[in-house]
Design a protein around this motif. Structure first.
Motif, PDB file in Angstrom:
ATOM      1  N   SER A   1     -10.450  17.341  13.007  1.00  0.00           N
ATOM      2  CA  SER A   1     -11.500  16.093  12.174  1.00  0.00           C
ATOM      3  C   SER A   1     -12.978  16.726  12.508  1.00  0.00           C
ATOM      4  CB  SER A   1     -10.763  14.977  12.499  1.00  0.00           C
ATOM      5  OG  SER A   1      -9.659  14.418  11.932  1.00  0.00           O
ATOM      6  N   LEU A   2     -13.565  16.866  10.750  1.00  0.00           N
ATOM      7  CA  LEU A   2     -14.890  17.292  11.546  1.00  0.00           C
ATOM      8  C   LEU A   2     -15.759  16.056  10.816  1.00  0.00           C
ATOM      9  CD1 LEU A   2     -14.532  21.818  10.267  1.00  0.00           C
ATOM     10  CD2 LEU A   2     -14.757  20.425  12.796  1.00  0.00           C
ATOM     11  N   ARG A   3     -17.384  16.187  11.203  1.00  0.00           N
ATOM     12  CA  ARG A   3     -18.098  15.206  10.051  1.00  0.00           C
ATOM     13  C   ARG A   3     -19.160  16.506   9.931  1.00  0.00           C
ATOM     14  NH1 ARG A   3     -20.663  12.755  14.204  1.00  0.00           N
ATOM     15  NH2 ARG A   3     -22.136  13.448  14.162  1.00  0.00           N
ATOM     16  N   LEU A   4     -19.486  16.569   8.647  1.00  0.00           N
ATOM     17  CA  LEU A   4     -20.161  17.647   8.267  1.00  0.00           C
ATOM     18  C   LEU A   4     -20.957  16.219   8.096  1.00  0.00           C
ATOM     19  CD1 LEU A   4     -18.310  19.014   5.363  1.00  0.00           C
ATOM     20  CD2 LEU A   4     -18.369  19.729   7.622  1.00  0.00           C
ATOM     21  N   GLU A   5     -22.712  16.904   8.240  1.00  0.00           N
ATOM     22  CA  GLU A   5     -23.903  16.416   8.469  1.00  0.00           C
ATOM     23  C   GLU A   5     -25.209  16.828   7.547  1.00  0.00           C
ATOM     24  OE1 GLU A   5     -26.697  14.777  11.121  1.00  0.00           O
ATOM     25  OE2 GLU A   5     -25.634  13.395  11.300  1.00  0.00           O
ATOM     26  N   LEU A   6     -25.498  16.674   6.495  1.00  0.00           N
ATOM     27  CA  LEU A   6     -26.759  17.769   5.875  1.00  0.00           C
ATOM     28  C   LEU A   6     -27.936  17.373   6.221  1.00  0.00           C
ATOM     29  CD1 LEU A   6     -27.230  19.451   3.094  1.00  0.00           C
ATOM     30  CD2 LEU A   6     -27.363  17.838   1.920  1.00  0.00           C
ATOM     31  N   LYS A   7     -28.548  18.066   6.200  1.00  0.00           N
ATOM     32  CA  LYS A   7     -29.972  18.312   6.726  1.00  0.00           C
ATOM     33  C   LYS A   7     -30.934  19.281   5.701  1.00  0.00           C
ATOM     34  CE  LYS A   7     -29.541  16.904  11.490  1.00  0.00           C
ATOM     35  NZ  LYS A   7     -30.089  16.703  12.793  1.00  0.00           N
ATOM     36  N   LEU A   8     -31.956  18.463   4.664  1.00  0.00           N
ATOM     37  CA  LEU A   8     -32.152  19.307   3.786  1.00  0.00           C
ATOM     38  C   LEU A   8     -33.141  20.549   4.467  1.00  0.00           C
ATOM     39  CD1 LEU A   8     -33.138  16.624   0.921  1.00  0.00           C
ATOM     40  CD2 LEU A   8     -30.993  18.527   0.802  1.00  0.00           C
ATOM     41  N   LEU A   9     -33.174  21.368   3.945  1.00  0.00           N
ATOM     42  CA  LEU A   9     -33.834  23.047   4.501  1.00  0.00           C
ATOM     43  C   LEU A   9     -35.358  22.483   3.164  1.00  0.00           C
ATOM     44  CD1 LEU A   9     -31.635  25.045   4.558  1.00  0.00           C
ATOM     45  CD2 LEU A   9     -32.365  23.500   6.001  1.00  0.00           C
ATOM     46  N   ALA A  10     -36.483  22.095   3.638  1.00  0.00           N
ATOM     47  CA  ALA A  10     -37.788  21.595   3.354  1.00  0.00           C
ATOM     48  C   ALA A  10     -38.591  22.264   4.143  1.00  0.00           C
ATOM     49  CB  ALA A  10     -37.835  20.176   2.584  1.00  0.00           C
ATOM     50  N   GLU A  11     -40.009  22.495   3.841  1.00  0.00           N
ATOM     51  CA  GLU A  11     -41.243  22.896   4.492  1.00  0.00           C
ATOM     52  C   GLU A  11     -42.134  22.135   4.945  1.00  0.00           C
ATOM     53  OE1 GLU A  11     -42.165  27.557   5.203  1.00  0.00           O
ATOM     54  OE2 GLU A  11     -41.862  27.710   3.620  1.00  0.00           O
ATOM     55  N   VAL A  12     -41.941  21.278   3.693  1.00  0.00           N
ATOM     56  CA  VAL A  12     -42.977  20.121   3.890  1.00  0.00           C
ATOM     57  C   VAL A  12     -41.979  18.850   3.150  1.00  0.00           C
ATOM     58  CG1 VAL A  12     -44.941  19.254   3.281  1.00  0.00           C
ATOM     59  CG2 VAL A  12     -44.588  21.630   2.816  1.00  0.00           C
ATOM     60  N   GLY A  13     -42.092  17.457   4.084  1.00  0.00           N
ATOM     61  CA  GLY A  13     -41.757  16.826   3.791  1.00  0.00           C
ATOM     62  C   GLY A  13     -42.982  15.559   3.391  1.00  0.00           C
TER      63      GLY A  13
ATOM     64  N   VAL B   1     -43.090  24.762  -4.761  1.00  0.00           N
ATOM     65  CA  VAL B   1     -43.735  24.408  -5.586  1.00  0.00           C
ATOM     66  C   VAL B   1     -44.411  25.871  -4.871  1.00  0.00           C
ATOM     67  CG1 VAL B   1     -46.829  23.946  -4.968  1.00  0.00           C
ATOM     68  CG2 VAL B   1     -44.226  22.372  -4.521  1.00  0.00           C
ATOM     69  N   ARG B   2     -45.165  26.809  -6.180  1.00  0.00           N
ATOM     70  CA  ARG B   2     -45.811  28.113  -6.298  1.00  0.00           C
ATOM     71  C   ARG B   2     -46.943  27.720  -5.144  1.00  0.00           C
ATOM     72  NH1 ARG B   2     -41.709  30.730  -6.843  1.00  0.00           N
ATOM     73  NH2 ARG B   2     -39.762  30.461  -9.005  1.00  0.00           N
ATOM     74  N   LYS B   3     -46.679  29.293  -4.139  1.00  0.00           N
ATOM     75  CA  LYS B   3     -47.840  29.578  -3.712  1.00  0.00           C
ATOM     76  C   LYS B   3     -48.843  30.074  -4.267  1.00  0.00           C
ATOM     77  CE  LYS B   3     -45.915  29.426   1.721  1.00  0.00           C
ATOM     78  NZ  LYS B   3     -45.987  30.762   2.505  1.00  0.00           N
ATOM     79  N   PRO B   4     -50.441  30.767  -4.137  1.00  0.00           N
ATOM     80  CA  PRO B   4     -50.839  31.708  -4.617  1.00  0.00           C
ATOM     81  C   PRO B   4     -50.382  33.079  -4.527  1.00  0.00           C
ATOM     82  CG  PRO B   4     -52.077  30.603  -2.929  1.00  0.00           C
ATOM     83  CD  PRO B   4     -50.676  29.620  -2.715  1.00  0.00           C
ATOM     84  N   SER B   5     -49.213  33.267  -3.631  1.00  0.00           N
ATOM     85  CA  SER B   5     -49.003  34.522  -3.143  1.00  0.00           C
ATOM     86  C   SER B   5     -47.500  34.525  -4.516  1.00  0.00           C
ATOM     87  CB  SER B   5     -48.694  34.642  -2.254  1.00  0.00           C
ATOM     88  OG  SER B   5     -47.448  34.127  -1.661  1.00  0.00           O
ATOM     89  N   GLY B   6     -46.957  33.756  -5.030  1.00  0.00           N
ATOM     90  CA  GLY B   6     -45.938  33.722  -5.534  1.00  0.00           C
ATOM     91  C   GLY B   6     -45.452  33.432  -5.155  1.00  0.00           C
ATOM     92  N   ASP B   7     -44.755  33.082  -4.205  1.00  0.00           N
ATOM     93  CA  ASP B   7     -43.863  32.819  -2.888  1.00  0.00           C
ATOM     94  C   ASP B   7     -43.627  31.034  -3.201  1.00  0.00           C
ATOM     95  OD1 ASP B   7     -43.264  35.538  -1.931  1.00  0.00           O
ATOM     96  OD2 ASP B   7     -44.144  35.181  -0.026  1.00  0.00           O
ATOM     97  N   GLY B   8     -42.378  30.633  -3.317  1.00  0.00           N
ATOM     98  CA  GLY B   8     -42.385  29.109  -3.616  1.00  0.00           C
ATOM     99  C   GLY B   8     -41.978  28.425  -2.590  1.00  0.00           C
ATOM    100  N   THR B   9     -42.495  27.105  -2.245  1.00  0.00           N
ATOM    101  CA  THR B   9     -42.501  26.793  -1.151  1.00  0.00           C
ATOM    102  C   THR B   9     -41.545  25.262  -1.452  1.00  0.00           C
ATOM    103  OG1 THR B   9     -44.494  27.420   0.295  1.00  0.00           O
ATOM    104  CG2 THR B   9     -43.544  25.505   1.198  1.00  0.00           C
ATOM    105  N   VAL B  10     -40.339  24.883  -0.786  1.00  0.00           N
ATOM    106  CA  VAL B  10     -39.414  23.748  -0.818  1.00  0.00           C
ATOM    107  C   VAL B  10     -40.415  22.385   0.255  1.00  0.00           C
ATOM    108  CG1 VAL B  10     -37.335  22.578  -0.880  1.00  0.00           C
ATOM    109  CG2 VAL B  10     -37.491  24.799  -0.898  1.00  0.00           C
ATOM    110  N   PHE B  11     -41.044  21.403  -1.093  1.00  0.00           N
ATOM    111  CA  PHE B  11     -40.980  20.337  -0.807  1.00  0.00           C
ATOM    112  C   PHE B  11     -40.098  19.427  -0.608  1.00  0.00           C
ATOM    113  CE2 PHE B  11     -45.122  22.421  -0.738  1.00  0.00           C
ATOM    114  CZ  PHE B  11     -46.361  21.435  -0.937  1.00  0.00           C
ATOM    115  N   ALA B  12     -40.190  18.013  -0.149  1.00  0.00           N
ATOM    116  CA  ALA B  12     -39.339  17.260   0.226  1.00  0.00           C
ATOM    117  C   ALA B  12     -39.294  15.775   0.047  1.00  0.00           C
ATOM    118  CB  ALA B  12     -38.003  17.486   0.812  1.00  0.00           C
TER     119      ALA B  12
END
Length: 352
Positions: A151-163, A201-212
């Motif tokens: 029996s398992l309990r799954l718990e999701l913690k969102l992956l975001a760099e900025v909260g 949110v897009r960085k000036p370099s073009g990479d994306g950063t996840v905000f929550a």
């Protein structure tokens, strides 16, 4: 889409196939002997992290997951077919707990990361394995072993760099909508947001950063008041906190202190997480009042206070530059900490 971040499931691996009792009966082979094959192994159950899922909604109604059993051994020393494994897809950021002991079994963070939660049973031995000088015609075979059941309990913690944290109606949803393509519900009353919202949110370099956008933080949130107890866990994954304060509130200083107290009471290092403080809705405050409020916050926090308006986008460029700077410093710090032990080991090896 309904946001579900906790679920309990039962997983059952397949049983191993039974061994077979059989003897060779072929023309011109008068003493064929035993030829019963082994049973096939049972299928195992795996959890696999994928990027296209953001919630545990799939487990709200489907709680039981089984893998296939192994097949029975065959004649002529043929091993039975192995049972097919069961692979269950979960969102990245899913933590796996034993529901009976509350033990943390695994943490699936990276895409395609896989974890075995129930191992299939071994197949039983056929009678060929019991041939000996004392027993030339064994009529014994072993049954397959049962697979694991958990029996398992799954718990999701969102992956975001900025909260993005703050009291209800501080403008968190408006800010994430202004910075990204996310379109959360926005209205002029508290608790508009009932689930965390993610935006890239897009960085000036073009990479994306996840905000929550973390909803529901009010006084007593760590005790279950409001929605904060349900969603504070998502702040644990973030590397940087953006604390948003409503400049039009009755007492912005008290609002700031309330959130800080809740982070400290919740624990898990949230109070020590790097923070950027932003005063929102400056377009609705008189300049003199705004200056006095900023001075009071700076004296209290001993840090810079960014003045922004998510509606008019005033001050957002300066705020983003600070966020990128802080994230780069955190990345460099993590690299330095990872390299430091290696450097000391290399130095010790050279001295030896």
């Amino acid at each position: 889409m309904q946001f579900i971040d906790q679920a309990e499931i039962q997983v059952q691996a397949g049983d191993g196939g039974d061994g077979l009792v059989a003897f060779r009966r072929e023309k011109y082979v008068p003493t064929g002997g035993p030829s019963g094959g082994n049973g096939g192994r049972g299928g195992s159950v795996f959890l696999k992290a994928v990027q296209n899922l953001q919630t545990l909604l799939d487990f709200q109604y489907n709680h039981i997951f089984k893998a296939d059993n192994g097949a029975r051994g065959g004649p002529n020393n043929r091993t039975g077919a192995a049972g097919r494994d069961r692979v269950i897809e979960v969102p990245c950021g899913t933590m796996i707990y034993n529901a009976d002991t509350n033990e943390l079994l695994g943490d699936l963070v990276e895409p395609e990361q896989t974890f075995c939660v129930a191992r299939g049973g071994k197949g039983g031995l056929g009678n060929q394995h019991f041939l000996s000088n004392h027993n030339r015609a064994p009529e014994k075979a072993l049954p397959g072993l049962p697979g694991d059941v958990r029996s398992l309990r799954l718990e999701l913690k969102l992956l975001a760099e900025v909260g993005i944290i703050g009291l209800p109606n501080a403008g968190k949803s408006t800010l994430i909508a202004a910075l990204s393509a996310a379109r959360p519900k926005i209205a002029n009353y508290p608790f508009t947001t009932l689930v965390p919202n993610l935006g890239v949110v897009r960085k000036p370099s073009g990479d994306g950063t996840v905000f929550a956008d973390i909803p529901g933080l009010i006084e007593g949130a760590h005790l279950g008041v409001g929605l904060g107890h349900d969603f504070l866990r998502h702040v644990e994954r973030t590397r940087l906190l953006l604390h948003l304060i409503d400049a039009t509130g009755e007492d912005p200083i008290s609002d700031y202190q309330t959130i800080q107290q809740e982070l400290g009471a919740y624990g898990r290092g949230l109070a020590d997480r790097p923070q950027i403080l932003a005063l929102n809705k400056i377009d609705a405050v008189e300049p003199d009042e705004l200056i006095a409020l900023v001075e009071r916050l700076q004296d209290l926090t001993q840090s810079a206070v960014f003045q922004i308006s998510a509606v008019t986008r005033a001050g957002l460029d300066a705020l983003l530059r600070k966020i990128w700077q802080e994230l780069e410093q955190l990345e460099q710090l993590e690299v330095d900490e990872a390299v430091a032990p290696l450097s000391s080991e290399s130095r010790d090896s050279l001295l030896a």
